[in-house]
Design an enzyme around this catalytic site. Structure first.
Site, PDB file in Angstrom:
ATOM      1  N   GLU A 196     -47.697   9.640 -80.634  1.00 39.16           N
ATOM      2  CA  GLU A 196     -46.727   9.966 -79.594  1.00 39.16           C
ATOM      3  C   GLU A 196     -46.642   8.884 -78.517  1.00 39.16           C
ATOM      4  O   GLU A 196     -46.372   9.173 -77.346  1.00 39.16           O
ATOM      5  CB  GLU A 196     -47.077  11.318 -78.954  1.00 39.16           C
ATOM      6  N   GLU A 241     -45.212  17.557 -86.357  1.00 36.07           N
ATOM      7  CA  GLU A 241     -45.695  18.658 -85.517  1.00 36.07           C
ATOM      8  C   GLU A 241     -44.571  19.652 -85.258  1.00 36.07           C
ATOM      9  O   GLU A 241     -43.705  19.420 -84.407  1.00 36.07           O
ATOM     10  CB  GLU A 241     -46.250  18.146 -84.185  1.00 36.07           C
TER      11      GLU A 241
END
Length: 837
Positions: free
Chosen positions: A185, A254
């Site tokens: 991320e 995710e």
């Protein structure tokens, strides 16, 4: 000659082993459509299970349940700070046995995704970075082109890949690992690092490729991921995500099945209907790899929770709950979806794609092959059901749902129509003992006088230090100094009317002046700075000031999160007032003494079963104190009977740590209640409309976390020891051990489906409710809407079919259940049953 024969034998053995590796090797690649395994495009359904958030004894059952739920892949982070708590000193034992975890995945015939990072976020302490990294000589900043950081990161990443290679666990070696991840991320925060951020990501890519693991590498949330990295999506919904390269498949690393919890926060809840909608819509629009974060959340044992202010429970409202139980209907509703998606794997990965827009957020997607076609009908409207004509047939698609037609004719699955049971779990008292009355407690105080009065510590500085500078070996750090008020000091005349003011990181602070407790202060999740300001009384001469700073998990996310100071941040000031006159004395550059940890916790280790006290203070059974700060409690207990998961009910306690047989259950804080307002009663929630972690919440006004998981493998058959360190003050007489069992199950299924009920090993003892027709409401609160119901009472038939059995199934049809009222015409009918286990 003998040595020649020996050499020949070894050579032959080496050739055989090499051939075996080659024959078992799996070639993993990808194109713009899907991940390919041995040249065949695959639909991959994955779930995150983090090995340190459970125990090795739990892993086989968790992975087995994931497989039974329709998954073919398990995804996990690798937690750097857990494996390298001290520089170059590694730990891969117990629930940190990464190799054993991956082999358990392999034993169940599943694939694995290894998210090495090694930055994880994951609501894990300091994002998974070891805090010693912050203190390595010469380091300037983490997650950027800092040569010291890059050297350490590469060292750990190489260590992990070499370990996995040695065990032949990459698919290229015949193992289960089909994908690896570098960084995590970073695209969310990269702009804060400027050009150095882009240079760092390029370096990460080159470093990963150089490790030659033989499987593709991924980078999540990295829109500019350099080739050959595959950039992937994280979020509640990823149907609109497009990879940055036409040769990269559309991947979702995710899919947030729920959300994490914070101290003082409410419990988040994501409906099965919305989660299934997100998955089906992703595959409708070209996705072929999807991972649930989390599939089993587990527990933040010890000091592993991040935040700060994140709870010990990491349940995440996942399909498998914190204790390893099925979270129904979420697990079952997704299982049915997975089965349908797998049945249309070839059309999804090979078929020609045609998209149709009906307007009003209603769409159809056709995947056509020579062998046949499969279709999705999607309705993204949040309120209105859609009635459409598609390929000559009429269909009703409920609002915020997706229907899957494997043959483009018959609806096999709709995300809004749940045809699986709901489980209501309950806590059951310990049958082995009459708790809490049977628990016999002893206690002893935490010794703080030396720190609070004498200002002696492990080292001194003429400045206020970041609590991370002591390498985060404990939550507790003493900041101690003294102030000598002389007759010529401007504060002399204000000594009886003064204020102590200290700027802190916003976590917990306890203040003492001249050995007397002043007060404590803490904030809430999301507040990263605070000011402690209290009146104090000083005396002429030397005065001792002691501040006990307490971390509650270090920050794990955000741009340059490693630069956020923890502990007392300064300035620390004494403020004197007399009339309109104000005198401020800044103590920040005074000589400060620092002591790391607490006497009983870090020096004597009173939680250890084998600890031998060096203190003159012994455990006492006399005059058990209640609501006393800085106190140790200890008792023994017998384990609850059976095999159900065990929890420790800490109702009545304040804040601290709990250990069972020396195992740290994590931080407890039941005295911190969730906010009073904004809850959805009984977890009722309209699944329609975009979800976020604030949409559906419950547990208002109740302890943020009352029950704490005690893994069965940590318990002895006979006598066990519980030790508590209570920081704020609590009442241990209310404490008990309980088991988590299935209390009530509710079956519901739509017409022409099959309703299944299971008490998972226990008999169904009674049927509380049964009806067929237009049923509304949720488990425990079913009701019949209007006059659309069965003409006869279906309860006796359900009782006959189910009571006394561990499981039963009922075909939902008029033939089986009898006719419904004529007023049911045009109404979608379903059966609803509430049973007691």
């Amino acid at each position: 000659m003998a040595s020649l024969k020996c050499y020949s034998c070894l050579l032959i053995l080496f050739i055989i082993q090499t051939l075996n590796i080659v024959s078992n090797a799996v070639q993993v690649s990808h194109d713009g459509r899907a991940i390919t395994i041995n040249g065949e495009r695959k639909i991959l359904l994955s779930g995150s299970i983090h090995y340190p958030r459970s125990t090795p004894e739990m892993w086989p059952d968790l992975i087995k349940k994931a497989k039974e739920g329709g998954l073919d892949t398990i995804e996990t982070y690798v937690f750097w700070n857990a494996h390298e708590p001290k520089r170059r000193r590694y730990d891969f034992t117990g629930n940190l046995d990464l190799v054993r975890f991956i082999k358990t995945i392999q034993d169940n015939g599943l694939y694995a995704v290894l998210r090495i990072g090694p930055y994880a976020c994951a609501e894990w302490n300091y994002g998974g970075f070891p805090v010693w990294l912050h203190n390595v000589p010469g380091i300037q900043e983490l997650r950027t082109v800092d040569p010291v950081f890059m050297k350490e990161m590469q060292n750990f990443t190489t260590l992990i890949t070499d370990m996995v290679k040695q065990e032949k666990l990459f698919a290229s070696q015949g193992g289960p690992i089909i994908l690896a991840q570098i960084e995590n991320e970073y695209g969310n925060v990269m702009s804060a690092y400027g050009d150095a951020g882009k240079a760092y990501i390029d370096w990460c890519s080159n470093m990963a490729v150089s490790l030659d693991v033989g499987v593709p590498w991924i980078m999540c949330q990295q829109p500019d991921a350099p080739q050959p990295m595959i950039n992937t999506c994280n979020g509640w919904y990823c149907d609109e995500f497009t990879p940055n390269n036409p040769n990269s498949p559309k991947m979702w690393t995710e899919n947030w099945t729920g959300w994490f919890k914070s101290w003082g926060g409410k419990d988040p809840y994501r409906t099965a209907e919305d989660l299934a909608y997100a998955v089906a819509r992703f595959f409708q629009f070209g996705g072929t790899f999807q991972n649930y974060y989390m599939y089993h959340g587990g527990t933040n044992f010890g000091r592993t929770s991040g935040g700060p202010y994140l709870t010990t429970s990491y349940d995440y409202d996942a399909p498998i709950d914190e204790y390893g139980n099925l979270n129904q209907p979420k697990w079952g509703h997704l299982k049915q979806l997975h089965r349908v998606l797998k049945s249309i794997e070839k059309p999804l990965t090979r078929g020609k794609v045609t998209k149709i827009d009906f307007g009003n957020s209603v769409t159809a997607t056709v995947y056509a092959t020579e062998a046949g076609s499969s279709c999705f009908l999607g309705n993204a409207n949040e309120t209105a059901d859609a009635k459409i004509t598609f390929q000559g047939s009429d269909y009703v698609v409920p609002a915020w749902s997706v229907s899957i037609l494997p043959d483009c004719k018959n609806e096999e699955y709709n995300t809004a129509k749940v045809n699986t049971q709901t489980n209501k779990m309950v806590k059951k008292s310990n049958q082995a003992e009459n708790e809490p009355l049977s628990l016999k407690w002893v206690w002893r105080p935490e010794i703080i006088d030396a720190q609070a009065i004498k200002a002696k510590g492990h080292f001194t500085r003429h400045s206020i230090i970041d609590q991370k500078s002591v390498n985060d070996l404990t939550d507790y750090l003493w900041y101690m100094t003294s102030v000598d008020l002389k007759a010529d000091d401007l504060l002399w005349s204000h000594a009886q009317n003064m204020t102590l003011r200290a700027n802190t990181s916003g976590q917990v602070l306890h203040a003492y002046v001249n050995g007397e407790y002043v007060d404590s202060q803490w904030t809430k999740y999301g507040v990263f700075s605070d000011v402690f300001e209290r009146p104090v009384k000083l005396t002429p001469g030397k005065n001792h000031i002691a501040l006990l700073s307490v971390t509650v998990g270090l920050q794990n996310y955000g741009e340059k999160f490693d630069m956020v100071q923890d502990g007392v941040t300064g300035p620390v000031e004494l403020i004197g007032t007399k009339g309109d006159e104000t005198i401020i004395k800044d103590l920040s550059s005074h000589r400060w003494a620092y002591k790391v940890g607490l006497h009983g916790l870090d020096d004597e280790k009173l939680y250890s079963v084998s600890a031998k006290s060096k203190s003159k203070t012994a455990w006492s059974a006399e005059n058990l104190p209640l609501n006393r700060r800085m106190t140790w409690y200890k008792t023994t207990f017998k384990p609850p009977l059976g095999n159900d998961p065990v929890v420790l009910d800490l109702q009545g306690m304040g804040k601290g740590f709990a250990w069972v047989n020396g195992h740290n259950l994590g931080r407890y804080w039941p005295s911190y209640p969730a906010e009073q307002d904004g809850c959805n009663i009984s977890q009722s929630c309209d699944y329609r409309g975009a979800y976020d972690n604030n949409k559906c919440v419950y547990n208002c006004g109740q302890p943020s976390q009352r029950w704490y998981h005690v893994p069965r493998s940590w318990l002895e058959d006979d006598v066990n020891t519980l030790v508590l360190f209570e920081e704020f003050g609590g009442n241990p007489s209310q404490i008990s051990f309980q088991t988590v069992v299935l209390g009530t199950v509710c079956g519901h299924a739509y017409e022409n489906k099959t309703m299944e009920l299971s008490c998972q090993g226990r008999p169904i003892s009674a049927i509380r409710y049964a009806s067929f027709g237009d049923i509304q409401g949720a488990c425990g609160a079913f009701l019949q809407s209007g006059d659309c119901g069965a003409e006869n009472n279906v309860l006796p038939a359900i009782e006959k079919e189910c009571v006394g059995k561990e499981k039963c199934s009922i075909e939902v049809s008029e033939q089986k259940l009898g006719p419904t009222s004529t007023k049911c015409v045009g109404i979608v009918r379903r059966i609803a049953v509430e049973a007691v286990c």
